[in-house]
Design an enzyme around this catalytic site. Structure first.
Site, mmCIF file in Angstrom:
data_model
loop_
_atom_site.group_PDB
_atom_site.id
_atom_site.type_symbol
_atom_site.label_atom_id
_atom_site.label_comp_id
_atom_site.label_asym_id
_atom_site.label_seq_id
_atom_site.Cartn_x
_atom_site.Cartn_y
_atom_site.Cartn_z
ATOM 1 N N HIS A 70 1.751 -0.062 -13.564
ATOM 2 C CA HIS A 70 0.521 -0.943 -13.692
ATOM 3 C C HIS A 70 0.693 -1.880 -14.789
ATOM 4 O O HIS A 70 0.199 -1.726 -15.891
ATOM 5 C CB HIS A 70 -0.751 -0.084 -14.255
ATOM 6 C CG HIS A 70 -1.087 0.855 -13.125
ATOM 7 N ND1 HIS A 70 -2.293 0.423 -12.237
ATOM 8 C CD2 HIS A 70 -0.830 2.190 -12.762
ATOM 9 C CE1 HIS A 70 -2.454 1.419 -11.486
ATOM 10 N NE2 HIS A 70 -1.728 2.310 -11.617
ATOM 11 N N GLU A 104 -0.710 -4.806 -14.909
ATOM 12 C CA GLU A 104 -1.827 -5.247 -15.452
ATOM 13 C C GLU A 104 -2.547 -4.830 -16.603
ATOM 14 O O GLU A 104 -3.454 -5.647 -17.464
ATOM 15 C CB GLU A 104 -3.097 -5.370 -14.057
ATOM 16 C CG GLU A 104 -3.679 -3.856 -13.906
ATOM 17 C CD GLU A 104 -2.991 -2.877 -13.281
ATOM 18 O OE1 GLU A 104 -3.347 -2.015 -12.742
ATOM 19 O OE2 GLU A 104 -1.773 -3.179 -12.900
ATOM 20 N N CYS A 145 1.315 0.139 -7.930
ATOM 21 C CA CYS A 145 0.918 1.341 -7.751
ATOM 22 C C CYS A 145 0.689 1.947 -6.359
ATOM 23 O O CYS A 145 1.473 1.978 -5.520
ATOM 24 C CB CYS A 145 -0.108 1.999 -8.857
ATOM 25 S SG CYS A 145 -0.116 3.589 -9.345
#
Length: 249
Positions: free
Chosen positions: A221, A223, A118
């Site tokens: 993202h 994660e 990002c």
């Protein structure tokens, strides 16, 4: 032995109720968890508030870690790509930007791998000579889909098309369904980078090195997604492998 994967820190804007400090250093918990899960040893690097020492700290840190992750975070200060801030730009932290730019350059000079997420893809592009849209909705009329989703951040919201034959395609195939929480994006691509994924409206969603495997960056993202969408975990396994480790999922 697990390779050491550094991730750059940010600071909390509001006072921490736990340690009673303003601007407490922090890093994304889910990135740390992903690195541990796939066989890396995470190391968080806080940025210095004294920007005079950014270069020296970056050089010293590089000798310690094997690979670097650049997480999401605040907007990038546009003066680093020779623009003044527009009204729609969000919060930026000059010291963080300066430190990360120095760290990116030192990492690549040492020929150590980078994975950017990002904001990470944005500061990476700027560090290597590219520019950004300071605010997609107001600066890019072709950005017609919503890039700052209203849905919870762990859920996907739009698709990306991945360039066949690219390094990213070898990890994820030629399409992925991803989350989206950004209002800045890559504009002019840095000379050493190539675009390898785009949203349906043409917004850049991934970049990688032209002539090596040192750099991979995505605009979404992973994660937040990997616990429910395991197709995102190879992005973290990959930085561990590129850092010389034996990744596992």
């Amino acid at each position: 032995m697990r390779p050491i994967i550094a991730l750059t820190g940010d600071s909390m804007v509001a006072p921490s109720p736990v340690i009673n400090l303003n601007y407490a250093d922090m890093a994304p918990n889910m990135i740390k968890n992903a690195i541990v899960k796939v066989g890396g040893a995470p190391l968080i690097l806080p940025y210095p508030e004294d920007d005079a020492v950014s270069e020296a700290l970056a050089q010293q840190y590089v000798s310690v870690f094997d690979g670097l992750v650049l997480p999401g975070g605040p907007d990038v200060d546009p003066t680093f790509y020779h623009e003044e801030p527009i009204q729609a730009m969000g919060r930026a932290t000059y010291q963080k930007d300066q430190f990360e730019i120095a760290l990116i350059k030192a990492t690549l000079k040492a020929k150590k791998p980078i994975f950017a997420i990002c904001r990470g893809i944005q500061i990476l592009n700027v560090a290597l000579g590219g520019t950004l849209y300071q605010d997609l909705p107001s600066q890019n009329p072709k950005a017609t889909i919503r890039h700052s989703q209203a849905a919870p951040g762990q859920w996907p919201t739009h698709h990306v098309a991945i360039t066949p034959g690219s390094y990213l395609a070898s990890l994820m195939g030629t399409s992925s369904y991803v989350n989206s929480r950004h209002h800045q994006a890559v504009k002019a691509v840095a000379p050493d980078l190539q675009v390898t994924a785009q949203a349906p409206d043409g917004v850049v969603e991934a970049v990688e090195s032209k002539d090596s495997d040192l750099i991979l960056g995505v605009q979404w993202h992973p994660e937040n997604m990997w616990p429910s969408f395991p197709d995102q975990l190879p992005l973290f396994s990959d930085i561990v492998k590129r850092a010389g480790g034996e990744a596992h999922e």
